[in-house]
Design a protein around this motif. Sequence first.
Motif, PDB file in Angstrom:
ATOM      1  N   LEU A 109       1.068  -0.947  -0.448  1.00 23.28           N
ATOM      2  CA  LEU A 109      -0.285  -0.058   0.361  1.00 23.28           C
ATOM      3  C   LEU A 109       0.563   1.260  -0.003  1.00 23.28           C
ATOM      4  CD1 LEU A 109      -2.198   1.671   0.459  1.00 23.28           C
ATOM      5  CD2 LEU A 109      -2.552   1.366   2.228  1.00 23.28           C
ATOM      6  N   PRO A 110       1.590   1.629   0.680  1.00 20.74           N
ATOM      7  CA  PRO A 110       2.565   2.027   0.763  1.00 20.74           C
ATOM      8  C   PRO A 110       3.051   2.674  -0.559  1.00 20.74           C
ATOM      9  CG  PRO A 110       2.840   1.566   3.278  1.00 20.74           C
ATOM     10  CD  PRO A 110       2.257   0.497   1.272  1.00 20.74           C
ATOM     11  N   LEU A 111       3.967   1.633  -0.983  1.00 18.63           N
ATOM     12  CA  LEU A 111       4.853   2.113  -2.300  1.00 18.63           C
ATOM     13  C   LEU A 111       3.600   2.773  -3.246  1.00 18.63           C
ATOM     14  CD1 LEU A 111       6.977   2.273  -3.931  1.00 18.63           C
ATOM     15  CD2 LEU A 111       7.018  -0.025  -4.669  1.00 18.63           C
ATOM     16  N   ALA A 112       2.791   1.939  -3.974  1.00 17.64           N
ATOM     17  CA  ALA A 112       1.490   1.949  -4.442  1.00 17.64           C
ATOM     18  C   ALA A 112       0.781   3.240  -4.340  1.00 17.64           C
ATOM     19  CB  ALA A 112       0.248   0.801  -4.196  1.00 17.64           C
ATOM     20  N   GLN A 117       3.595   6.253  -5.669  1.00 21.20           N
ATOM     21  CA  GLN A 117       4.060   6.121  -7.124  1.00 21.20           C
ATOM     22  C   GLN A 117       2.855   6.926  -7.785  1.00 21.20           C
ATOM     23  OE1 GLN A 117       4.143   1.262  -7.374  1.00 21.20           O
ATOM     24  NE2 GLN A 117       6.361   1.913  -8.194  1.00 21.20           N
ATOM     25  N   LYS A 118       1.900   5.883  -7.460  1.00 20.15           N
ATOM     26  CA  LYS A 118       0.574   7.297  -7.745  1.00 20.15           C
ATOM     27  C   LYS A 118       0.777   9.010  -7.330  1.00 20.15           C
ATOM     28  CE  LYS A 118      -3.525   8.117  -9.812  1.00 20.15           C
ATOM     29  NZ  LYS A 118      -3.446   7.784 -10.855  1.00 20.15           N
ATOM     30  N   ALA A 119       0.522   9.138  -6.732  1.00 15.45           N
ATOM     31  CA  ALA A 119       1.155  10.553  -6.049  1.00 15.45           C
ATOM     32  C   ALA A 119       2.195  10.621  -7.021  1.00 15.45           C
ATOM     33  CB  ALA A 119       1.557  10.943  -4.583  1.00 15.45           C
ATOM     34  N   VAL A 120       3.208  10.468  -7.543  1.00 14.13           N
ATOM     35  CA  VAL A 120       4.490  10.745  -8.381  1.00 14.13           C
ATOM     36  C   VAL A 120       3.303  11.255  -9.481  1.00 14.13           C
ATOM     37  CG1 VAL A 120       6.630  10.251  -9.823  1.00 14.13           C
ATOM     38  CG2 VAL A 120       6.760   9.562  -7.311  1.00 14.13           C
ATOM     39  N   GLU A 121       2.767  10.702 -10.156  1.00 12.95           N
ATOM     40  CA  GLU A 121       2.179  10.716 -11.096  1.00 12.95           C
ATOM     41  C   GLU A 121       1.379  12.014 -11.185  1.00 12.95           C
ATOM     42  OE1 GLU A 121      -0.926   7.356 -12.130  1.00 12.95           O
ATOM     43  OE2 GLU A 121       0.380   5.710 -11.945  1.00 12.95           O
ATOM     44  N   LEU A 122       0.419  12.089 -10.021  1.00 17.16           N
ATOM     45  CA  LEU A 122      -0.691  13.448  -9.769  1.00 17.16           C
ATOM     46  C   LEU A 122       0.886  14.593  -9.318  1.00 17.16           C
ATOM     47  CD1 LEU A 122      -2.974  11.857  -7.412  1.00 17.16           C
ATOM     48  CD2 LEU A 122      -2.792  12.392  -9.796  1.00 17.16           C
ATOM     49  N   LEU A 123       1.578  14.657  -8.985  1.00 16.77           N
ATOM     50  CA  LEU A 123       2.967  15.919  -8.437  1.00 16.77           C
ATOM     51  C   LEU A 123       3.552  16.424  -9.421  1.00 16.77           C
ATOM     52  CD1 LEU A 123       3.866  14.578  -5.134  1.00 16.77           C
ATOM     53  CD2 LEU A 123       2.321  16.665  -5.573  1.00 16.77           C
ATOM     54  N   GLY A 124       4.192  15.121 -10.574  1.00 17.33           N
ATOM     55  CA  GLY A 124       4.858  15.649 -11.637  1.00 17.33           C
ATOM     56  C   GLY A 124       6.431  14.765 -11.295  1.00 17.33           C
ATOM     57  N   ASP A 125       7.021  15.098 -13.050  1.00 17.24           N
ATOM     58  CA  ASP A 125       7.791  14.063 -13.028  1.00 17.24           C
ATOM     59  C   ASP A 125       9.077  14.508 -12.213  1.00 17.24           C
ATOM     60  OD1 ASP A 125       8.900  16.473 -14.202  1.00 17.24           O
ATOM     61  OD2 ASP A 125       8.827  15.870 -16.637  1.00 17.24           O
ATOM     62  N   GLN A 126       9.179  15.593 -10.830  1.00 15.36           N
ATOM     63  CA  GLN A 126      10.589  16.651 -10.599  1.00 15.36           C
ATOM     64  C   GLN A 126      10.133  15.723  -9.239  1.00 15.36           C
ATOM     65  OE1 GLN A 126       7.835  18.338 -10.828  1.00 15.36           O
ATOM     66  NE2 GLN A 126       7.071  19.323  -9.238  1.00 15.36           N
ATOM     67  N   TRP A 127       9.392  14.678  -9.022  1.00 16.78           N
ATOM     68  CA  TRP A 127       9.002  13.818  -7.606  1.00 16.78           C
ATOM     69  C   TRP A 127       9.469  12.041  -8.058  1.00 16.78           C
ATOM     70  CZ3 TRP A 127       8.488  15.003  -2.551  1.00 16.78           C
ATOM     71  CH2 TRP A 127       7.695  16.858  -2.626  1.00 16.78           C
ATOM     72  N   GLY A 128      10.004  11.358  -7.113  1.00 20.74           N
ATOM     73  CA  GLY A 128      10.405  10.069  -7.609  1.00 20.74           C
ATOM     74  C   GLY A 128       9.509   9.288  -6.219  1.00 20.74           C
ATOM     75  N   ALA A 129       9.680   7.896  -6.608  1.00 20.43           N
ATOM     76  CA  ALA A 129       8.791   7.057  -5.367  1.00 20.43           C
ATOM     77  C   ALA A 129      10.039   6.079  -5.056  1.00 20.43           C
ATOM     78  CB  ALA A 129       7.310   6.975  -5.722  1.00 20.43           C
ATOM     79  N   ALA A 130       9.790   5.276  -3.861  1.00 18.63           N
ATOM     80  CA  ALA A 130      10.774   4.615  -3.121  1.00 18.63           C
ATOM     81  C   ALA A 130       9.902   3.197  -2.311  1.00 18.63           C
ATOM     82  CB  ALA A 130      12.495   4.710  -3.587  1.00 18.63           C
ATOM     83  N   ALA A 131      10.719   1.962  -2.286  1.00 12.33           N
ATOM     84  CA  ALA A 131       9.437   1.911  -0.466  1.00 12.33           C
ATOM     85  C   ALA A 131      10.254   1.999   0.026  1.00 12.33           C
ATOM     86  CB  ALA A 131       9.821   0.085  -1.312  1.00 12.33           C
ATOM     87  N   GLY A 132       9.716   1.643   1.991  1.00 12.29           N
ATOM     88  CA  GLY A 132      10.485   1.394   2.333  1.00 12.29           C
ATOM     89  C   GLY A 132      11.467   0.942   3.475  1.00 12.29           C
ATOM     90  N   PRO A 133      12.038   0.717   4.201  1.00 13.40           N
ATOM     91  CA  PRO A 133      12.257  -0.777   4.473  1.00 13.40           C
ATOM     92  C   PRO A 133      10.976  -2.314   5.362  1.00 13.40           C
ATOM     93  CG  PRO A 133      12.662   0.911   6.498  1.00 13.40           C
ATOM     94  CD  PRO A 133      12.371   1.545   4.959  1.00 13.40           C
ATOM     95  N   ALA A 134      11.164  -3.143   4.547  1.00 15.63           N
ATOM     96  CA  ALA A 134      10.300  -4.075   4.838  1.00 15.63           C
ATOM     97  C   ALA A 134       9.345  -3.871   4.495  1.00 15.63           C
ATOM     98  CB  ALA A 134      10.422  -4.493   5.804  1.00 15.63           C
ATOM     99  N   GLY A 135       9.256  -2.360   2.823  1.00 19.31           N
ATOM    100  CA  GLY A 135       7.581  -2.549   2.404  1.00 19.31           C
ATOM    101  C   GLY A 135       6.693  -1.763   3.236  1.00 19.31           C
ATOM    102  N   ARG A 136       7.498  -1.484   4.188  1.00 15.09           N
ATOM    103  CA  ARG A 136       6.304  -0.933   5.411  1.00 15.09           C
ATOM    104  C   ARG A 136       5.952   0.951   5.270  1.00 15.09           C
ATOM    105  NH1 ARG A 136       4.715  -3.250   9.373  1.00 15.09           N
ATOM    106  NH2 ARG A 136       3.866  -1.844  10.346  1.00 15.09           N
ATOM    107  N   THR A 137       6.736   1.226   4.490  1.00  9.98           N
ATOM    108  CA  THR A 137       6.341   3.134   4.116  1.00  9.98           C
ATOM    109  C   THR A 137       6.514   2.969   3.011  1.00  9.98           C
ATOM    110  OG1 THR A 137       9.000   3.209   4.359  1.00  9.98           O
ATOM    111  CG2 THR A 137       6.953   3.420   6.414  1.00  9.98           C
TER     112      THR A 137
END
Length: 110
Positions: free
Chosen positions: A26-29, A32-52
């Motif tokens: 959920l947090p990574l999804a 990733q969706k927020a990056v689409e809304l914020l624009g290409d100056q943003w990037g997304a990554a998963a946190g430790p164990a996918g919890r964030t």
Amino acid sequence: MTTSRDHTFHWTHPPFDEDGPILAGLPLAVAQKAVELLGDQWGAAAGPAGRTGHLRNACHDVFTIGVCEAGAVFLRNDVLGDAMHLPQVDAYTSPDRIAEAVADHIGDLY
């Protein structure tokens, strides 16, 4: 006062553990969706164990997205250390709707 091991707890919010089905991806999804809304100056990554999930912009401002034990979705500005629960969304809300709430809040800051 002793506590019986037979006591059944009635949770107002289900407990969330690292193997819980709600947190899985959920947090990574959301990030990733927020990056689409914020624009290409943003990037997304998963946190430790996918919890964030994490968002970072070109200025290296980092935001963490996660779910607290009560099931509320939080957003933390890692540079400032400010954290808040996002209103009107929780772990049961669709990732798209949570991402909109994240993008709305971050968009107000930038």
